[in-house]
Motif scaffolding. Structure first.
Motif, mmCIF file in Angstrom:
data_model
loop_
_atom_site.group_PDB
_atom_site.id
_atom_site.type_symbol
_atom_site.label_atom_id
_atom_site.label_comp_id
_atom_site.label_asym_id
_atom_site.label_seq_id
_atom_site.Cartn_x
_atom_site.Cartn_y
_atom_site.Cartn_z
ATOM 1 N N HIS A 122 35.533 25.404 48.362
ATOM 2 C CA HIS A 122 34.854 26.474 47.779
ATOM 3 C C HIS A 122 33.679 25.782 47.050
ATOM 4 N N PHE A 123 34.021 24.638 46.310
ATOM 5 C CA PHE A 123 33.096 23.841 45.536
ATOM 6 C C PHE A 123 31.955 23.166 46.185
ATOM 7 N N TYR A 124 32.732 22.842 47.467
ATOM 8 C CA TYR A 124 31.509 21.975 48.469
ATOM 9 C C TYR A 124 30.651 22.971 49.168
ATOM 10 N N PHE A 125 31.107 23.884 49.566
ATOM 11 C CA PHE A 125 30.118 24.767 50.355
ATOM 12 C C PHE A 125 29.596 25.971 49.503
ATOM 13 N N LYS A 126 29.966 26.022 48.156
ATOM 14 C CA LYS A 126 29.414 26.834 47.218
ATOM 15 C C LYS A 126 29.247 28.417 47.666
ATOM 16 N N TYR A 127 30.306 28.726 48.203
ATOM 17 C CA TYR A 127 30.359 30.357 48.627
ATOM 18 C C TYR A 127 30.564 31.041 47.363
ATOM 19 N N PRO A 128 30.055 32.138 47.347
ATOM 20 C CA PRO A 128 30.466 33.059 46.062
ATOM 21 C C PRO A 128 32.086 33.176 46.121
ATOM 22 N N LEU A 129 32.630 33.358 45.211
ATOM 23 C CA LEU A 129 33.944 33.513 44.710
ATOM 24 C C LEU A 129 34.675 34.443 45.764
ATOM 25 N N PRO A 130 34.036 35.807 45.402
ATOM 26 C CA PRO A 130 34.565 37.130 46.267
ATOM 27 C C PRO A 130 34.816 36.944 47.757
ATOM 28 N N TYR A 131 33.642 35.925 48.356
ATOM 29 C CA TYR A 131 33.713 35.889 49.728
ATOM 30 C C TYR A 131 34.510 35.001 50.603
ATOM 31 N N PHE A 132 34.855 33.997 49.735
ATOM 32 C CA PHE A 132 35.787 32.843 50.283
ATOM 33 C C PHE A 132 36.992 32.609 49.561
ATOM 34 N N ALA A 133 36.845 31.973 48.236
ATOM 35 C CA ALA A 133 38.089 31.445 47.878
ATOM 36 C C ALA A 133 39.004 32.449 47.302
ATOM 37 N N PHE A 134 38.381 33.796 46.866
ATOM 38 C CA PHE A 134 39.511 34.704 46.497
ATOM 39 C C PHE A 134 40.258 35.079 47.492
ATOM 40 N N PRO A 135 39.761 35.664 48.590
ATOM 41 C CA PRO A 135 40.452 35.937 49.897
ATOM 42 C C PRO A 135 41.450 35.118 50.472
ATOM 43 N N ALA A 136 40.938 33.766 50.412
ATOM 44 C CA ALA A 136 41.834 32.883 51.092
ATOM 45 C C ALA A 136 42.791 32.465 50.062
ATOM 46 N N LEU A 137 42.735 32.202 48.762
ATOM 47 C CA LEU A 137 43.913 32.151 47.865
ATOM 48 C C LEU A 137 44.906 33.136 47.804
ATOM 49 N N SER A 138 44.343 34.442 47.694
ATOM 50 C CA SER A 138 45.117 35.412 47.565
ATOM 51 C C SER A 138 45.942 35.953 48.755
ATOM 52 N N GLY A 139 45.212 35.688 49.949
ATOM 53 C CA GLY A 139 45.900 35.797 50.967
ATOM 54 C C GLY A 139 47.027 34.938 51.329
ATOM 55 N N LEU A 140 46.822 33.443 51.035
ATOM 56 C CA LEU A 140 47.709 32.290 51.285
ATOM 57 C C LEU A 140 48.754 32.549 50.345
ATOM 58 N N ILE A 141 48.797 32.866 49.271
ATOM 59 C CA ILE A 141 49.853 33.112 48.239
ATOM 60 C C ILE A 141 50.818 34.171 48.639
ATOM 61 N N THR A 142 49.860 35.466 48.462
ATOM 62 C CA THR A 142 50.900 36.822 48.608
ATOM 63 C C THR A 142 51.501 36.855 49.902
ATOM 64 N N ILE A 143 50.412 36.680 50.991
ATOM 65 C CA ILE A 143 51.160 36.835 52.181
ATOM 66 C C ILE A 143 52.322 35.732 52.445
ATOM 67 N N GLY A 144 51.828 34.696 51.877
ATOM 68 C CA GLY A 144 53.141 33.600 52.281
ATOM 69 C C GLY A 144 54.324 34.115 51.382
ATOM 70 N N ILE A 145 54.152 34.817 50.197
ATOM 71 C CA ILE A 145 55.484 35.234 49.663
ATOM 72 C C ILE A 145 56.216 36.391 50.559
ATOM 73 N N ILE A 146 55.313 37.215 51.001
ATOM 74 C CA ILE A 146 55.863 38.307 51.891
ATOM 75 C C ILE A 146 56.694 37.615 53.016
ATOM 76 N N GLY A 147 55.969 36.546 53.622
ATOM 77 C CA GLY A 147 56.771 35.513 54.805
ATOM 78 C C GLY A 147 57.975 35.016 54.265
ATOM 79 N N TYR A 148 58.052 34.466 53.252
ATOM 80 C CA TYR A 148 59.324 33.937 52.666
ATOM 81 C C TYR A 148 60.264 34.918 52.280
ATOM 82 N N VAL A 149 60.009 36.170 51.667
ATOM 83 C CA VAL A 149 61.016 37.242 51.291
ATOM 84 C C VAL A 149 61.418 37.657 52.492
#
Length: 366
Positions: A122-149
């Motif tokens: 995110h910091f290296y490519f300087k994408y706007p937060l809503p376009y890369f970091a937010f969907p990537a992190l929220s998907g990784l964590i929330t969908i990961g929790i769904i898979g774990y559950v």
């Protein structure tokens, strides 16, 4: 032996479905606000189809092998990020696969590593937060929790099923012990009566009292016929309930060796000869799985169609080819004697389908 058996319903990895790929279309969202060259568009589409291939491969693998497509999707996301922030979508699927496939410590460690990697990109490519970091992190964590559950739910369901099966198995064992006692009582009394009648008949014959001896021999004959009928009824009942107990025992044996076992369908009531053939076949197939399979999932399914009784057994072992040995040939011969068949195939594991004609079903009251 037929290498194109009838399809066996059900999937070992029913919790992970290709339907989830619908959500991956979010990957193309940047197309609407980012100018892309023809090369960029081609690269975008090509990367997506590669991702789909890796994901579909992942949902067919055992937890021991799934790290390969997980690594592939992660590297693909890393490679495509300079060209599109839509690559963040891929991390949702990585999160699910890791959460579903691995234990808590590994899941948390991989998630933490990928989180730092996403933040770094995110910091290296300087994408706007809503376009890369937010969907990537929220998907990784929330969908990961769904898979774990989902994994915990599956393990709880299997554990509950195992408890029910153990209770049923204990009931079958208790019933077998009762039948064994009944057989002992029947045979003990009967053999005593036969021995007594035979001894009396022998003495009467030595005394040349043939009429009286004939009377005792006639009674001995009747006792033997009545006892044979009782024994057949008792043994028939024993065999009639034996298939369920044997299947439970085979499932427990697989679980003790680390296999996740799924038992589907209703175990049918078969004639004694068909039941014996199925028990011997499943025992042989279970032995093969324990000796040769490198997988950790096994599925046994009972079902019926208009003219056949089908028993399907499959595993997710790493098997390239199948060479029938004496055991499989013996199964085939026993089934052929009942107008049945054994079909086999190798496709991401071994699958065997035993088929018998419906006339081998045990008719109640017959």
């Amino acid at each position: 032996m037929n290498n194109h058996p009838e399809h066996c319903a059900g999937s070992i990895y029913s919790a992970k479905s290709w339907v989830w790929l619908v959500f991956s279309l979010w990957y193309f969202f940047p197309v609407y606000y980012m100018p892309l060259t023809p090369f960029g568009k081609t690269l975008l589409v090509g990367a997506y189809f590669l991702f789909v291939s890796l994901y579909l491969w992942a949902i067919t693998l055992s937890p021991q092998q799934v790290w390969k497509p997980i690594l592939g999707i992660s590297l693909l996301a890393l490679a495509i990020t300079p060209y599109t922030p839509g690559s963040g979508t891929f991390f949702s699927y990585v999160g699910f696969l890791v959460g579903f496939s691995y234990r808590t410590k590994i899941w948390l460690a991989v998630t933490a590593f990928l989180t730092f990697m996403i933040i770094g990109m995110h910091f290296y490519f300087k994408y706007p937060l809503p376009y890369f970091a937010f969907p990537a992190l929220s998907g990784l964590i929330t969908i990961g929790i769904i898979g774990y559950v989902e994994k915990l739910r599956l393990e709880a369901r299997i554990s509950q099923q195992k408890s029910y099966q153990e209770i049923e198995q204990l009931a079958v064992i208790a019933e077998r012990e009762r039948i064994a006692r009944d057989l002992h009582d029947i045979l003990g009394h009967t053999l005593s009566s036969i021995a007594l009648k035979a001894e009396l008949a022998e003495k009467l014959l030595t005394q040349d009292k043939q009429e009286q001896a004939k009377q005792h021999l006639s009674e001995l004959h009747q006792i033997a016929r009545n006892s044979l009928s009782l024994v057949r009824q008792t043994v028939s009942g024993y065999k009639h309930r034996g298939l369920s107990g044997e299947v439970m025992e085979l499932c427990d044996k697989l679980r003790q060796k680390g296999f996740l076992v799924e038992l589907q369908g209703d175990i049918p009531h078969l004639t004694p000869r068909a039941e014996t053939a199925i028990i011997l076949a499943l025992t042989e197939l279970t032995t093969n799985v324990l000796r040769h399979s490198k997988g950790n999932h096994c599925q046994i399914e009972f079902r019926q169609n208009d003219d056949k009784i089908l028993v399907c057994m499959r595993d997710n072992g790493d098997v390239k080819s199948l060479v029938p040995g004496n055991g499989l040939q013996g199964i085939q011969e026993r089934l052929n004697a009942l107008m049945g068949d054994l079909q086999s195939s190798v496709n991401k594991g071994c699958e065997f389908i035993i088929s018998l004609p419906r006339n081998e079903l045990h008719q109640q009251g017959s």
